[in-house]
Design a protein around this motif. Structure first.
Motif, PDB file in Angstrom:
ATOM      1  N   LYS A  76      -0.180   4.519-144.581  1.00  0.00           N
ATOM      2  CA  LYS A  76       0.904   3.601-144.189  1.00  0.00           C
ATOM      3  C   LYS A  76       0.463   2.146-144.328  1.00  0.00           C
ATOM      4  O   LYS A  76       1.186   1.294-144.862  1.00  0.00           O
ATOM      5  CB  LYS A  76       1.322   3.905-142.760  1.00  0.00           C
ATOM      6  CG  LYS A  76       2.356   2.934-142.211  1.00  0.00           C
ATOM      7  CD  LYS A  76       1.968   2.450-140.843  1.00  0.00           C
ATOM      8  CE  LYS A  76       2.879   1.336-140.388  1.00  0.00           C
ATOM      9  NZ  LYS A  76       2.465   0.754-139.106  1.00  0.00           N
ATOM     10  N   PHE A  84      10.343  12.715-143.241  1.00  0.00           N
ATOM     11  CA  PHE A  84       8.962  13.193-143.111  1.00  0.00           C
ATOM     12  C   PHE A  84       8.920  14.717-143.093  1.00  0.00           C
ATOM     13  O   PHE A  84       8.049  15.339-143.721  1.00  0.00           O
ATOM     14  CB  PHE A  84       8.325  12.630-141.840  1.00  0.00           C
ATOM     15  CG  PHE A  84       7.584  11.345-142.054  1.00  0.00           C
ATOM     16  CD1 PHE A  84       6.441  11.310-142.830  1.00  0.00           C
ATOM     17  CD2 PHE A  84       8.034  10.165-141.487  1.00  0.00           C
ATOM     18  CE1 PHE A  84       5.754  10.127-143.032  1.00  0.00           C
ATOM     19  CE2 PHE A  84       7.356   8.967-141.687  1.00  0.00           C
ATOM     20  CZ  PHE A  84       6.207   8.946-142.462  1.00  0.00           C
ATOM     21  N   ALA A 138       7.395   8.879-137.855  1.00  0.00           N
ATOM     22  CA  ALA A 138       8.638   8.117-138.027  1.00  0.00           C
ATOM     23  C   ALA A 138       8.655   6.891-137.132  1.00  0.00           C
ATOM     24  O   ALA A 138       9.115   5.813-137.532  1.00  0.00           O
ATOM     25  CB  ALA A 138       9.834   9.022-137.730  1.00  0.00           C
ATOM     26  N   THR A 157       6.662   4.003-138.614  1.00  0.00           N
ATOM     27  CA  THR A 157       7.057   3.469-139.931  1.00  0.00           C
ATOM     28  C   THR A 157       8.411   2.749-139.840  1.00  0.00           C
ATOM     29  O   THR A 157       9.266   2.920-140.696  1.00  0.00           O
ATOM     30  CB  THR A 157       7.123   4.598-140.966  1.00  0.00           C
ATOM     31  OG1 THR A 157       7.955   5.665-140.441  1.00  0.00           O
ATOM     32  CG2 THR A 157       5.749   5.150-141.264  1.00  0.00           C
ATOM     33  N   ILE A 191       8.288   6.156-147.593  1.00  0.00           N
ATOM     34  CA  ILE A 191       7.780   7.292-146.810  1.00  0.00           C
ATOM     35  C   ILE A 191       7.190   8.351-147.743  1.00  0.00           C
ATOM     36  O   ILE A 191       6.129   8.918-147.468  1.00  0.00           O
ATOM     37  CB  ILE A 191       8.909   7.877-145.944  1.00  0.00           C
ATOM     38  CG1 ILE A 191       9.286   6.883-144.836  1.00  0.00           C
ATOM     39  CG2 ILE A 191       8.493   9.216-145.341  1.00  0.00           C
ATOM     40  CD1 ILE A 191      10.469   7.311-144.002  1.00  0.00           C
ATOM     41  N   ARG A 204      14.143   8.858-140.497  1.00  0.00           N
ATOM     42  CA  ARG A 204      12.756   8.895-141.001  1.00  0.00           C
ATOM     43  C   ARG A 204      12.069  10.191-140.598  1.00  0.00           C
ATOM     44  O   ARG A 204      11.253  10.734-141.355  1.00  0.00           O
ATOM     45  CB  ARG A 204      11.988   7.684-140.465  1.00  0.00           C
ATOM     46  CG  ARG A 204      12.466   6.348-141.019  1.00  0.00           C
ATOM     47  CD  ARG A 204      11.459   5.235-140.732  1.00  0.00           C
ATOM     48  NE  ARG A 204      11.219   5.059-139.299  1.00  0.00           N
ATOM     49  CZ  ARG A 204      11.977   4.319-138.490  1.00  0.00           C
ATOM     50  NH1 ARG A 204      13.037   3.687-138.977  1.00  0.00           N
ATOM     51  NH2 ARG A 204      11.687   4.189-137.210  1.00  0.00           N
TER      52      ARG A 204
END
Length: 402
Positions: free
Chosen positions: A382, A324, A343, A346, A354, A320
């Protein structure tokens, strides 16, 4: 000079002036006549062209219709064996205007209705579903655009890229590369991106088709689409066929099935046949993708078809973070924004979610009249994306089914 002579001179001058005026008028009339002549000639030329065009069109409309047939065999003495669309086979002559190199067994041809002579070789038909598939000469997705799938990309490159670019490696070792690769994973994990990146690296044509588009209403139509799809891939080789949602056409065959299920099974059997007909070292590679591997037919997964199955799961924290970083490099973000921190916040989200968070964060910044994105924007985005995912997972209200 006497008065009589003066009168004669005046009369003579008047006649001269009159003649000059008449001459001017005649010159003007001559110019007008020449202009009209040129216009009439141009109009006559245009009308003659229209007449010629109409005559050609009339002759074309009066020409007899041609019969569509299939070329069965090429014989000596400018003769061929054809199967007419009306049923029987005929031995016919070939028109002198048809090049001998175009006479390929299996091609469609047209026959004269009266003499049945072969008049023309027709192009191979392509179904609109196949021709309307997503065909990209060279996708713009590269390996740098994919994060968190290092192991999966290595396995995919070994199965697809190396056989296309370095086939001698497999010959030296004495093995055959996989015929097909199956990407398995939940939605939004980057299966399509992986296939496009490999197509970009190999300079191959990328042909993407959703499996449900191969399911047709009439018997035999789905199987025909599969044949035309693989023929299109051969014509555009080197190429990569990417069949998304493979479970819609490759579900496990059952003993008890409806007529619709049996048609899907016919399409599946044609797909299996096409997979068997490919050599592992050919310039056409097949990649399938599904998020329901548990319902796939065993015949698809046996060795010799989709030999390599790659699990494309949800990315871990490191994955992640890479995703990102890939998305943030094109965005105007605050210096305090940390890809690693985002990261960690999430957990359990896919690459597509993402990317959606990054887009949503940018829209929140625009809403607040800012030209840079803050960490608060990402956190709010998010929550919005996660909440939208929860709402999708909820069952629909009962009144929608009433």
């Amino acid at each position: 000079m006497t008065a009589g002579e003066n009168e004669d001179v005046a009369e003579l001058k008047a006649k001269i002036v009159t003649l000059e005026e008449r001459n001017v008028r005649l010159m003007e009339d001559l110019q007008n006549a020449e202009t009209e002549k040129r216009y009439s000639e141009s109009e006559l030329f245009r009308l003659q062209k229209d007449l010629s065009r109409l005559r050609n069109e009339l002759e074309r409309l009066k020409s007899p219709p041609l019969i569509v047939a299939s070329l069965r065999d090429v014989l000596p003495n400018n003769r061929v064996v054809v199967k007419s669309s009306t049923g029987p086979d005929f031995v016919v002559t070939v028109s002198e205007y048809v090049p001998p190199d175009d006479l390929i067994v299996g091609s469609r041809v047209s026959l004269n209705k009266q003499t049945l002579s072969l008049m023309e070789v027709l192009p191979t038909p392509v179904d609109p579903v196949v021709s309307g598939a997503e065909i990209i000469g060279k996708p713009d997705v590269t390996y740098d655009d994919i994060g968190g799938l290092k192991t999966q990309m290595m396995e995919l490159r070994e199965a697809v890229e190396d056989p296309l670019l370095r086939p001698e490696l497999y010959k030296k070792v004495g093995i055959e590369p996989p015929k097909g690769v199956l990407l398995v994973g939940p939605p939004g994990t980057g299966k399509t991106l992986m296939a496009k990146a490999v197509a970009n690296a190999t300079q191959a044509t990328f042909i993407r088709l959703v499996g449900s588009e191969l399911v047709q209403k009439y018997i035999g139509e789905g199987a025909r689409l599969v044949r035309e799809l693989f023929q299109l891939a051969k014509d555009k080789a080197p190429s990569i066929i990417f069949i998304d949602e493979l479970d819609s056409v490759g579900a496990r065959r059952l003993d008890v099935a409806t007529s619709g299920d049996r048609e899907v099974q016919r399409t599946l059997m044609q797909l299996l046949s096409e997979l068997d007909g490919f050599t592992p070292t050919s310039d056409v590679k097949i990649i399938g993708a599904t998020n329901r591997p548990d319902i796939l037919d065993d015949a698809l997964l046996r060795p010799g078809r989709f030999d390599r199955i790659i699990d494309v799961g949800l990315p871990d924290t490191e994955g992640r973070t890479q995703i990102f970083k890939i998305n943030l490099q094109h965005m105007n973000v605050d210096k305090k924004v940390s890809a690693k921190k985002l990261a960690e916040a999430t957990e359990g989200l896919s690459g597509a979610e993402i990317k959606s968070i990054c887009t949503e964060a940018g829209m929140l910044a625009i809403r607040h009249d800012r030209d840079h994105i803050t960490e608060r924007d990402f956190m709010d985005a998010k929550e919005k994306v996660v909440e939208a995912g929860r709402n999708k997972a909820k069952p629909a209200p009962a009144y929608l089914y009433g």
